[in-house]
Write a protein that holds these residues in place. Structure first.
Motif, PDB file in Angstrom:
ATOM      1  N   ARG A  12     -21.141  69.628  86.897  1.00  0.00           N
ATOM      2  CA  ARG A  12     -20.928  68.177  86.888  1.00  0.00           C
ATOM      3  C   ARG A  12     -20.569  67.742  85.488  1.00  0.00           C
ATOM      4  NH1 ARG A  12     -26.620  66.518  88.928  1.00  0.00           N
ATOM      5  NH2 ARG A  12     -25.982  64.611  87.884  1.00  0.00           N
ATOM      6  N   SER A  13     -19.864  66.622  85.418  1.00  0.00           N
ATOM      7  CA  SER A  13     -19.427  66.206  84.081  1.00  0.00           C
ATOM      8  C   SER A  13     -20.523  65.468  83.313  1.00  0.00           C
ATOM      9  CB  SER A  13     -18.185  65.326  84.192  1.00  0.00           C
ATOM     10  OG  SER A  13     -18.498  64.165  84.919  1.00  0.00           O
ATOM     11  N   ASP A  14     -21.561  64.957  84.015  1.00  0.00           N
ATOM     12  CA  ASP A  14     -22.534  64.122  83.304  1.00  0.00           C
ATOM     13  C   ASP A  14     -23.800  64.866  82.883  1.00  0.00           C
ATOM     14  OD1 ASP A  14     -23.276  64.447  85.886  1.00  0.00           O
ATOM     15  OD2 ASP A  14     -23.980  62.394  86.192  1.00  0.00           O
ATOM     16  N   THR A  15     -23.908  66.154  83.220  1.00  0.00           N
ATOM     17  CA  THR A  15     -25.072  66.902  82.748  1.00  0.00           C
ATOM     18  C   THR A  15     -24.584  68.117  81.969  1.00  0.00           C
ATOM     19  OG1 THR A  15     -25.289  68.557  84.491  1.00  0.00           O
ATOM     20  CG2 THR A  15     -26.190  66.373  84.947  1.00  0.00           C
ATOM     21  N   VAL A  16     -25.515  68.774  81.285  1.00  0.00           N
ATOM     22  CA  VAL A  16     -25.123  69.968  80.537  1.00  0.00           C
ATOM     23  C   VAL A  16     -25.725  71.218  81.180  1.00  0.00           C
ATOM     24  CG1 VAL A  16     -24.678  68.837  78.349  1.00  0.00           C
ATOM     25  CG2 VAL A  16     -26.998  69.558  78.903  1.00  0.00           C
ATOM     26  N   GLY A  17     -26.270  71.083  82.381  1.00  0.00           N
ATOM     27  CA  GLY A  17     -26.705  72.268  83.117  1.00  0.00           C
ATOM     28  C   GLY A  17     -28.187  72.547  83.038  1.00  0.00           C
ATOM     29  N   VAL A  18     -28.558  73.718  83.554  1.00  0.00           N
ATOM     30  CA  VAL A  18     -29.963  74.123  83.614  1.00  0.00           C
ATOM     31  C   VAL A  18     -30.263  75.051  82.439  1.00  0.00           C
ATOM     32  CG1 VAL A  18     -30.012  73.947  86.132  1.00  0.00           C
ATOM     33  CG2 VAL A  18     -29.395  76.112  85.073  1.00  0.00           C
ATOM     34  N   PRO A  19     -31.544  75.243  82.094  1.00  0.00           N
ATOM     35  CA  PRO A  19     -31.865  76.131  80.975  1.00  0.00           C
ATOM     36  C   PRO A  19     -31.212  77.504  81.145  1.00  0.00           C
ATOM     37  CG  PRO A  19     -33.841  75.001  81.701  1.00  0.00           C
ATOM     38  CD  PRO A  19     -32.757  74.610  82.651  1.00  0.00           C
ATOM     39  N   ALA A  20     -30.610  78.007  80.078  1.00  0.00           N
ATOM     40  CA  ALA A  20     -29.983  79.324  80.114  1.00  0.00           C
ATOM     41  C   ALA A  20     -31.075  80.372  80.304  1.00  0.00           C
ATOM     42  CB  ALA A  20     -29.219  79.565  78.814  1.00  0.00           C
ATOM     43  N   PRO A  21     -30.713  81.608  80.752  1.00  0.00           N
ATOM     44  CA  PRO A  21     -31.731  82.630  80.980  1.00  0.00           C
ATOM     45  C   PRO A  21     -32.621  82.824  79.746  1.00  0.00           C
ATOM     46  CG  PRO A  21     -29.569  83.417  81.667  1.00  0.00           C
ATOM     47  CD  PRO A  21     -29.365  82.084  81.046  1.00  0.00           C
ATOM     48  N   GLY A  22     -33.919  82.825  79.958  1.00  0.00           N
ATOM     49  CA  GLY A  22     -34.851  83.060  78.860  1.00  0.00           C
ATOM     50  C   GLY A  22     -35.198  81.826  78.055  1.00  0.00           C
TER      51      GLY A  22
END
Lengths: 657, 273
Positions: free
Chosen positions: A403-413
């Motif tokens: 989505r354009s309005d979020t930066v995503g979920v925590p990267a692995p680890g």
């Protein structure tokens, strides 16, 4: 995962990964660079030899373990080798921004006490020579391109290829030493030191260990399923952590090929020729590309223009869903396939993005229209949120959740938490070791449990678990009436218009917001050309009444959109002006990564802010500018101060209080 | 400047200049009744940057055309590498290692930059028409070798980004650079530049000056140039010939020429009372 188990099997440094690649992928391309019109390439086995020769040459020159070696220049295989060679002999590579001025370089070179500098060409050598008087630890400089260097005093200067030759010649005596030094490298040893761009104050040296780099590379390679046959185009500054991780960390972990462009000007052609499968660019690059496409479509024949408009409208409707694998009707799919044949395919080919499997953008917020444009073409563009201190990755968007309005979920680890003041904190294997020679800042940033403050305010969206960033935590303030002030939020909305290159909003502790605007010369210039508006300079175009009116309409549209957000409706822009010059890193108004230095702009143009608040219609101002060669000059202008309509929000406030 | 001996001299910035490469002896050139050049003598030495300056109509371009063999003077002799040069056709001059650029750009507008620069290699191509048409064996090897030289020139003049662009689409300043590239592709011993900075802005002039100095420095190419911009001439050249109304009125280092009364009069005018 076969590779994860190997990680414990001795692959604890970049040079160790190089050794593995040189045997496992011996005949696969590791580096390509276009020179003399041809893509020259080096296999992993050849790369290992080149790096060994250079490493031996460095020992021969007297490099000790723990020395700092500065690397200055644009993305070239030899400079990447320099960093790995430095690591191989136990030294610490410090890549520098190649467009930094001599004084900026002096600060960094002095701060890290670099004994050796590896510079690309005469331009960089000259800068170091200019400041070398003040650098007590500096001893030797190695240069790559011998052009124009013949007449220099070579007592402290060495040509790259000569250093390699001398190293190769002395291999019998020195190989033992090299092996011993390489053997000592482990997960805890320092991999690289990168200087932050310094949005506030002096740049800080972020020390990253092999653990930071290799763990981050490993996790991100797994996250996006990167394979040894990926192609990457390395064109972003080598001093930037992203380039270090993508072009060195990931490339060495996964064993894929890094391609270096011929020159910065040929980037577009080189991109097309290589057709990278992984592509990383800051939003600005995507914006510029899109603006260029739109400008060229304006000049295209009517038939082509109509086809473009028709199929792009269709792509906007179903493209992202097809990309995410959501159900889409058969007829729509057929129409999309046709569009792909006529428009999307050729367009992606022109942009050099045909083969992109994983595309990332980060650094700034990207406009939803721009983001959707690329995704609707079938390009898997995703957002990433990261920092030098985190070895890039904090959050990233998994495939199918973009989505354009979020930066995503925590990267692995990575673990995330939100502080009481709304600031985002993270903890991960990528968290940096310390700031070099700056324990106070280290302690301020990283607490005893390893949590690092990002300096950004944001929240985790309930339900999806995605992180949303509002603004820099220190920039978030209060308006005079107590409502929230988040300048970046408004600025980003403004910057999404192609005509607006940059915007700076002020209003902390004031009763209303005002803004500075920079117009985008290519977009506005093209518009002026098509409307027969003559102009001779940026300044003249920026002050044109029609341009002012167009920008006023944009500002008013943004005001309407801002008013819809209950929390931030106080941030509407009441008055604005178009600056007479572009904000520039050479004048200190921006960082080298092109982030606005808010405080400096505020101080430098205090007279203009005053004018915006005291209600005057125009204001005369004189500004100092620095030219590329370091000379200074002045430009002066009389700027029009414009009013913009705002949407009344009083009812909201009553309800909120 | 040190005294000029037969072997040469050392310039103010410490470069070694060699023996005489080309010598003009008492050149007179007439077009019908008009004397364009009257009895001019001077020499060009190995490795130097030699400028010819003068007001409009002084005969500078005519002089350059005499050097390039395009005009054949009615009187006087041109000596090149110690031999008197017989009247010859322009391509023969090119074969001797003299290349030039033109005041009003003479490129093939419809061709790409690369193709234009490749034409500079023409005198180095030996294969026959037939083998070129079949494109096998010698012709192919030659093309590859020549392309390599051309690519080095393209890299040197930093025009990689416009390699495939048709010349007609380029701005003026870049066209000038492409012309220089074509001349350099011939790997000349003597490079003639006819007003290389004409019509350029300051930045373009700075770039061009740097390239001229680099060419001289890197390849040791001897350069003779005509230029109007005094600042540029005085900065670039080792020795300057000053012409006025077809006559030589000064010859020497930039400093000597600057203080020469005849030159000052020609440029600033003399009061006639």
């Amino acid at each position: 995962m076969a590779q994860s188990s190997q990680a414990t099997g001795g692959l604890t440094s970049i040079p160790a990964l190089l050794q593995r690649n040189a045997t496992e992928f011996a005949n696969r391309s590791a580096y390509r660079e276009k020179e003399f019109g041809i893509w020259q390439s080096w296999t992993w086995a050849q790369t290992a030899q080149e790096i060994d020769s250079l490493a031996l040459g460095l020992i021969n020159l007297g490099v000790n373990e723990g020395d700092f070696i500065a690397v200055i220049g644009r993305n070239r295989p030899h400079l990447y080798w320099s960093m790995v060679a430095a690591q191989s002999v136990g030294a610490i590579p410090v890549p520098l921004y190649q467009d930094a001025s001599a004084e900026e370089m002096a600060y960094v070179l002095d701060h890290c006490g670099a004994r050796f500098v590896i510079a690309e060409d005469q331009e960089q050598v000259d800068k170091v020579i200019e400041v070398q008087q003040g650098l007590h630890q500096f001893e030797h400089m190695i240069y790559l391109d011998p052009r124009g260097m013949r007449k220099y005093d070579h007592s402290q200067l060495h040509e790259f290829s000569h250093v390699q030759e001398q190293g190769h010649a002395a291999r019998d005596e020195l190989t033992h030493e090299l092996k011993a030094r390489r053997g000592k490298l482990d997960y805890a040893s320092v991999c690289v030191m990168l200087y932050t761009s310094g949005t506030t104050g002096k740049p800080k040296g972020v020390v990253l260990s092999n653990r930071n780099v290799i763990e981050s590379a490993k996790n991100s390679v797994e996250f996006d399923h990167l394979k040894p046959d990926e192609e990457l185009l390395a064109y972003l500054p080598m001093a930037w952590v992203g380039d270090f991780i993508f072009s060195l960390g990931q490339a060495y972990w996964a064993g894929f090929c890094v391609n270096c462009p011929e020159s910065p000007e040929t980037l577009a052609v080189d991109l097309r020729e290589i057709g990278p499968t992984c592509y990383f660019a800051p939003p600005r690059v995507f914006e510029t590309q899109l603006t260029n496409v739109m400008i060229r479509m304006e000049d295209a024949t009517r038939m082509k223009k109509r086809m473009f408009d028709y199929f792009m409208a269709h792509a906007k409707k179903v493209g992202p869903d097809i990309l995410d694998g959501k159900p889409v009707g058969g007829l729509d799919r057929l129409k999309y396939a046709l569009g792909n044949l006529f428009i999307y395919g050729p367009l992606k080919n022109t942009l050099g993005l045909t083969r992109v499997r994983v595309g990332y953008t980060a650094g700034e917020a990207i406009g939803p229209e721009i983001f959707d444009f690329y995704r609707s073409l079938g390009i898997n563009l995703k957002q990433l949120y990261g920092q030098t201190e985190a070895t890039v990755f904090i959050t990233a968007q998994p495939d199918g959740e973009v989505r354009s309005d979020t930066v995503g979920v925590p990267a692995p680890g990575v673990e995330l938490k939100i502080g009481d003041n709304g600031e985002v904190y993270y903890r991960s294997p990528g968290v940096f070791e310390y700031y070099y020679k700056n324990p106070e800042s280290t302690a301020d940033t990283k607490d005893a449990e390893g949590w690092v403050a990002t300096g950004d305010a944001g929240f985790i969206e309930p339900g999806s678990g995605h992180l949303r960033i509002i603004d820099r935590a220190k920039d978030v303030g209060k308006m005079a009436d107590g409502s929230l002030f988040a300048p970046k939020y408004v600025e980003n909305k403004l910057k999404f218009y192609p005509n607006i290159l940059e915007a700076v909003v002020f209003g902390n502790n004031r009763d209303k917001c005002v803004a500075f605007i920079n117009i985008d010369l290519s977009a506005v210039g093209n518009w002026a050309e098509r409307n027969n508006i003559a102009y001779s300079s940026y300044q003249e175009l920026a002050g044109h009444p029609k341009v002012l009116d167009a920008v006023r309409l944009h500002v008013e549209e943004v005001n309407r959109s801002v008013a819809e957000d209950e929390m931030l409706s106080g941030c509407q822009v009441h008055r604005f002006l178009i600056l007479h010059k572009e904000l520039d890193a050479d004048d200190g108004e921006m960082t080298r990564t092109r982030k606005v230095r808010r405080r400096i702009v505020e101080d430098k143009f205090a007279d203009l802010i005053g004018g915006l608040y005291d209600g005057s219609d125009e204001i005369f101002t004189k500004t100092e500018v620095t030219y590329e060669d370091g000379r200074k000059g002045h430009i002066s202008a009389t700027l029009k101060l414009m009013d913009a309509a705002v949407v009344p929000v009083t009812t909201h406030k009553v309800a909120a209080e | 400047m040190n005294q000029i001996s037969d072997e040469g001299y050392i310039t103010a910035d410490g470069r070694k200049i060699g023996a005489v490469m080309m010598e003009m002896k008492n050149i007179t050139l007439r077009f019908g009744g008009v004397k364009a050049i009257t009895d001019i003598s001077f020499d060009i030495r190995q490795g130097e940057i030699r400028a010819i300056i003068g007001p409009n109509g002084a005969g500078k371009s005519s002089m350059l055309n005499v050097i390039s063999g395009f005009y054949i003077p009615q009187e006087g002799e041109v000596w090149f590498h110690g031999k008197k040069r017989a009247p010859m056709r322009p391509f023969q001059v090119a074969q001797q290692g003299i290349a030039r650029t033109f005041q009003n750009i003479a490129l093939f507008e419809g061709m790409s930059v690369l193709d234009n620069v490749m034409t500079g290699r023409l005198t180095h191509m030996k294969s026959g028409m037939l083998s070129q048409a079949i494109w096998k064996g010698k012709a192919e090897r030659e093309e590859v070798a020549n392309r390599e030289v051309v690519e080095k020139v393209i890299d040197f003049l930093e025009i990689q980004a416009i390699r495939k662009t048709p010349v007609a689409r380029l701005p003026y300043g870049l066209k000038k650079r492409v012309e220089l590239a074509r001349a350099l592709a011939a790997e000349p011993k003597l490079l003639l530049l006819d007003e290389p900075m004409a019509g350029m802005n300051v930045e373009e002039k700075e770039d061009m000056s740097r390239f001229i100095l680099d060419v001289n420095d890197e390849f040791g190419t001897t350069i003779a140039l005509i230029e109007h911009d005094m600042g540029v001439v005085m900065d670039l050249s080792d020795r300057v010939v000053v012409m006025d109304y077809g006559k030589k009125i000064g010859d020497g280092t930039p400093d000597e020429v600057r203080n020469n009364q005849n030159v000052i009069d020609a440029y600033l005018g003399v009061a006639h009372d």
